[in-house]
Design an enzyme around this catalytic site. Structure first.
Site, PDB file in Angstrom:
ATOM      1  N   GLU A  26       0.859  -1.191   0.000  1.00 43.53           N
ATOM      2  CA  GLU A  26       0.000   0.000   0.000  1.00 43.53           C
ATOM      3  C   GLU A  26       0.890   1.235   0.000  1.00 43.53           C
ATOM      4  O   GLU A  26       1.989   1.228   0.578  1.00 43.53           O
ATOM      5  CB  GLU A  26      -0.889  -0.018   1.249  1.00 43.53           C
ATOM      6  CG  GLU A  26      -1.823   1.179   1.349  1.00 43.53           C
ATOM      7  CD  GLU A  26      -2.952   0.991   2.373  1.00 43.53           C
ATOM      8  OE1 GLU A  26      -3.025  -0.082   3.010  1.00 43.53           O
ATOM      9  OE2 GLU A  26      -3.764   1.924   2.523  1.00 43.53           O
ATOM     10  N   ASN A  71      -6.810   1.393   2.557  1.00 44.59           N
ATOM     11  CA  ASN A  71      -7.537   2.644   2.826  1.00 44.59           C
ATOM     12  C   ASN A  71      -7.061   3.769   1.904  1.00 44.59           C
ATOM     13  O   ASN A  71      -7.826   4.648   1.540  1.00 44.59           O
ATOM     14  CB  ASN A  71      -7.354   3.060   4.279  1.00 44.59           C
ATOM     15  CG  ASN A  71      -7.978   2.056   5.242  1.00 44.59           C
ATOM     16  OD1 ASN A  71      -8.825   1.260   4.854  1.00 44.59           O
ATOM     17  ND2 ASN A  71      -7.554   2.074   6.487  1.00 44.59           N
ATOM     18  N   ASN A 171     -12.026  -0.675  -1.645  1.00 42.19           N
ATOM     19  CA  ASN A 171     -11.450  -1.308  -0.471  1.00 42.19           C
ATOM     20  C   ASN A 171     -12.330  -1.056   0.756  1.00 42.19           C
ATOM     21  O   ASN A 171     -12.688   0.093   1.030  1.00 42.19           O
ATOM     22  CB  ASN A 171     -10.066  -0.711  -0.192  1.00 42.19           C
ATOM     23  CG  ASN A 171      -9.440  -1.257   1.087  1.00 42.19           C
ATOM     24  OD1 ASN A 171      -9.063  -2.421   1.142  1.00 42.19           O
ATOM     25  ND2 ASN A 171      -9.356  -0.435   2.127  1.00 42.19           N
ATOM     26  N   GLU A 172     -12.678  -2.113   1.461  1.00 41.87           N
ATOM     27  CA  GLU A 172     -13.402  -2.017   2.750  1.00 41.87           C
ATOM     28  C   GLU A 172     -14.481  -0.940   2.723  1.00 41.87           C
ATOM     29  O   GLU A 172     -14.563  -0.101   3.629  1.00 41.87           O
ATOM     30  CB  GLU A 172     -12.396  -1.774   3.893  1.00 41.87           C
ATOM     31  CG  GLU A 172     -11.443  -2.925   4.068  1.00 41.87           C
ATOM     32  CD  GLU A 172     -10.528  -2.827   5.292  1.00 41.87           C
ATOM     33  OE1 GLU A 172     -10.505  -1.776   5.961  1.00 41.87           O
ATOM     34  OE2 GLU A 172      -9.845  -3.828   5.585  1.00 41.87           O
ATOM     35  N   TYR A 241      -7.385  -9.319  10.683  1.00 45.64           N
ATOM     36  CA  TYR A 241      -6.148  -9.109  11.457  1.00 45.64           C
ATOM     37  C   TYR A 241      -6.393  -9.626  12.872  1.00 45.64           C
ATOM     38  O   TYR A 241      -7.413  -9.282  13.472  1.00 45.64           O
ATOM     39  CB  TYR A 241      -5.793  -7.619  11.507  1.00 45.64           C
ATOM     40  CG  TYR A 241      -5.454  -7.047  10.145  1.00 45.64           C
ATOM     41  CD1 TYR A 241      -4.202  -7.262   9.578  1.00 45.64           C
ATOM     42  CD2 TYR A 241      -6.383  -6.315   9.423  1.00 45.64           C
ATOM     43  CE1 TYR A 241      -3.888  -6.754   8.316  1.00 45.64           C
ATOM     44  CE2 TYR A 241      -6.078  -5.797   8.167  1.00 45.64           C
ATOM     45  CZ  TYR A 241      -4.831  -6.020   7.626  1.00 45.64           C
ATOM     46  OH  TYR A 241      -4.520  -5.522   6.382  1.00 45.64           O
ATOM     47  N   GLU A 289      -6.568  -9.396   2.538  1.00 49.09           N
ATOM     48  CA  GLU A 289      -5.774  -8.844   3.650  1.00 49.09           C
ATOM     49  C   GLU A 289      -5.875  -9.826   4.810  1.00 49.09           C
ATOM     50  O   GLU A 289      -6.983 -10.117   5.277  1.00 49.09           O
ATOM     51  CB  GLU A 289      -6.293  -7.468   4.095  1.00 49.09           C
ATOM     52  CG  GLU A 289      -5.995  -6.353   3.118  1.00 49.09           C
ATOM     53  CD  GLU A 289      -6.356  -4.964   3.653  1.00 49.09           C
ATOM     54  OE1 GLU A 289      -6.202  -4.723   4.867  1.00 49.09           O
ATOM     55  OE2 GLU A 289      -6.784  -4.131   2.842  1.00 49.09           O
ATOM     56  N   GLN A 349       1.115  -6.714   5.265  1.00 42.36           N
ATOM     57  CA  GLN A 349       1.526  -6.374   3.930  1.00 42.36           C
ATOM     58  C   GLN A 349       2.896  -7.002   3.665  1.00 42.36           C
ATOM     59  O   GLN A 349       3.241  -7.954   4.327  1.00 42.36           O
ATOM     60  CB  GLN A 349       1.520  -4.860   3.773  1.00 42.36           C
ATOM     61  CG  GLN A 349       0.098  -4.267   4.019  1.00 42.36           C
ATOM     62  CD  GLN A 349      -0.045  -2.797   3.627  1.00 42.36           C
ATOM     63  OE1 GLN A 349       0.808  -2.208   2.994  1.00 42.36           O
ATOM     64  NE2 GLN A 349      -1.154  -2.206   4.037  1.00 42.36           N
TER      65      GLN A 349
HETATM   66  O1  AHR Z   1      -3.373  -3.060   5.834  1.00 45.00           O
HETATM   67  C1  AHR Z   1      -3.637  -1.925   6.588  1.00 45.00           C
HETATM   68  C2  AHR Z   1      -5.062  -1.430   6.445  1.00 45.00           C
HETATM   69  O2  AHR Z   1      -5.931  -2.378   6.996  1.00 45.00           O
HETATM   70  C3  AHR Z   1      -5.557  -1.280   5.023  1.00 45.00           C
HETATM   71  O3  AHR Z   1      -5.240  -0.043   4.481  1.00 45.00           O
HETATM   72  C4  AHR Z   1      -7.037  -1.412   5.176  1.00 45.00           C
HETATM   73  O4  AHR Z   1      -7.650  -1.932   4.026  1.00 45.00           O
HETATM   74  C5  AHR Z   1      -7.206  -2.309   6.391  1.00 45.00           C
HETATM   75  O5  AHR Z   1      -8.129  -1.800   7.281  1.00 45.00           O
END
Ligand code: AHR
Length: 497
Positions: A26, A71, A171-172, A241, A289, A349
């Site tokens: 990113e 993001n 994205n999201e 995550y 992700e 990432q």
């Molecule tokens: O990977 C970090 C962030 O986590 C990304 O920008 C977003 O898509 C997610 O919330």
């Protein structure tokens, strides 16, 4: 403690799509600037890409890299990152409170990806922008026509199209934190129309619709988005995550079970819509992700206003420890065990930002603890995942879940190499595990490599000077018996006929 895996060569879950070993860069923190790109670095190549980083990325064998966000993409103008670099605008990045000089954009990133041996998974901005910019971007990257954006690419020095096959529709978009956040209805309509024009610009591309962000949020979003976009998209995304903020390691190690349930939930939505529409097409999953993310969060909150509106801010620089590597190992096995439906995934990432690879400006690049389970997964976890029956003891985590299996495993048959690869984590913090394998269908099976990732200290880390957590060879017992040490990750390779 004893555990047993039973399987049969003919009972397969699915062929692994190598794109599950993808990753993500990113335009955020030091992922690009001081990460993959640092023209003054001693190892920089003719385009300013760090050679030491490229070498580590090539080792990881990453087939696809998502770009430019995250993001970030929801406020991004892709046109800022093409053409003459001296004319590119510096822009405020409202997602991460930074400034982007745009010295790296898709012109450069597609070249970096080539050098890394990867393809690009491109995301378009459906936050502050929309279908027009999206279709123009597809034309710029992929078209051979004698038309404005394809000619602009040629004028910028690229006669040949970049040939980007996979595109993310934003994205999201379900998250209030996202620039241009939308309701499910708003996103569904926009994604469907953007998808339509993008595929008209290039009908060979594959499109990923945004799913909701995390298992806790799935439901109406998936239903409404897929109901509207089903004819136009190929995949739906999942993001996860995990963290160990509570410092509860048995719970942390158990979290990959949630990932398994999340996948089953999203598959159920895809298939419900397939049935509703009597569709022939199956929508598959792009887990674009996934990782552990929490170590840097407190520091980032404290630094919120420091270095604001500068480039290459130190953000999301998690320093991973040994137990994080165990969790990443379990997460990767979960993806392998869903090879029938998860066709792409991105470890989020790749460099500096919640990443397996860290760098210092002007100095070294090194492998974090989580590098290793990913490296061995990507390099040896190819072929078909076998369906398994697992017999293992379980434990309870008070207030979280009951009957968490101690053994986490995946079994992959690589017919081409004549190899069977077993990945296994022993979640027990106290006891070693004797592992019995009962795998039918092979005339012979011989263990020739047992690698182990183990450290006494669950919080041990690697840094630029010392690699404390690294895989080691385990001596193979003459009687074929296998022991998985307490809290260890393992890879067992067998020659099979
Ligand atoms: O990977 C970090 C962030 O986590 C990304 O920008 C977003 O898509 C997610 O919330």
């Amino acid at each position: 403690m004893k555990s047993k895996i039973t399987a049969n060569k003919r009972f397969i879950i699915g062929d692994i799509d190598r794109r599950i070993y993808g990753s993500f860069i990113e335009q955020l923190g030091r992922a690009v600037y001081e990460g993959i790109y640092e023209p003054d670095h001693p190892t920089a190549d003719d385009q300013g890409f760090r050679g030491d980083v490229l070498e580590l990325v090539r080792k990881l064998n990453v087939p696809i890299v998502r770009y430019p966000g995250g993001n970030f993409v929801s406020g991004y103008n892709w046109e800022d990152g093409i053409g003459d670099r001296s004319k590119r605008p510096k822009r405020m990045d409202l997602a991460w409170g930074a400034v982007d000089s745009n010295q790296v954009g898709i012109d450069e990133f597609q070249e970096w990806a080539k050098r890394a041996g990867s393809e690009v998974m491109m995301a378009v901005n459906l936050g502050t922008r929309g279908m027009d910019e999206a279709r123009n971007c597809v034309e710029y990257c992929n078209s051979k026509a004698d038309s404005y954006y394809a000619n602009l690419r040629r004028a910028n020095g690229f006669d040949e199209p970049f040939g980007i096959k996979v595109w993310c529709l934003g994205n999201e978009m379900d998250g209030p934190w996202q620039l241009g956040h939308k309701t499910a209805e708003e996103y569904a309509r926009l994604a469907a129309e953007a998808a339509k024009v993008m595929k008209r610009a290039d009908n060979t591309i594959q499109l990923v619709a945004c799913g909701s962000t995390g298992y806790g949020r799935i439901g109406d979003w998936e239903y409404k988005v897929l109901d509207e976009t089903y004819p136009f998209v190929d995949y739906v995304s999942l993001h996860t995550y995990f963290d160990n903020k509570e410092n509860n390691t048995p719970k942390f190690l158990a979290r990959s079970e949630e990932m398994h349930e999340y996948i089953n939930g999203v598959v159920a939505y895809c298939d419900a819509l397939k049935a509703k529409k009597k569709a022939k097409k199956t929508i598959n999953l792009s887990y674009d992700e996934w990782n552990v993310w929490f170590h840097s969060q407190q520091q980032d909150a404290l630094n919120k206003d420091r270095d604001r509106w500068t480039e290459a801010r130190h953000q999301l620089e998690d320093v991973y420890n040994f137990e994080d590597a165990l969790v990443v190992g379990c997460m990767l096995m979960t993806l392998q065990n869903h090879s029938d439906r998860v066709k792409m995934a991105c470890l989020a990432q790749l460099v500096n930002v919640i990443a397996p690879i860290m760098t210092e400006k002007g100095g070294k690049a090194w492998a974090q603890t989580i590098f290793y389970p990913f490296f061995y997964g990507s390099n040896y976890g190819n072929g078909a995942t076998l369906r398994t029956m697992i017999e293992t003891d379980t434990y309870d985590v008070a207030g979280y879940r009951r009957e968490v299996p101690y053994l986490v495993s995946s079994v992959i048959y690589n017919a081409e190499a004549g190899e069977l690869v077993v990945y296994a984590v022993n979640r027990s913090l106290d006891e070693d595990m004797e592992l019995e394998l009962d795998i039918e269908g092979f005339a012979s099976r011989k263990l020739f490599e047992h690698l182990e990732l183990y450290h006494d200290d669950l919080k041990a880390i690697n840094d630029k000077d010392v690699e404390r957590v690294a895989p080691a060879k385990v001596e193979i017992n003459a009687d074929g018996s296998i022991v998985l040490k307490k809290h260890s990750w393992n890879m067992l390779r067998f020659k099979v006929d």
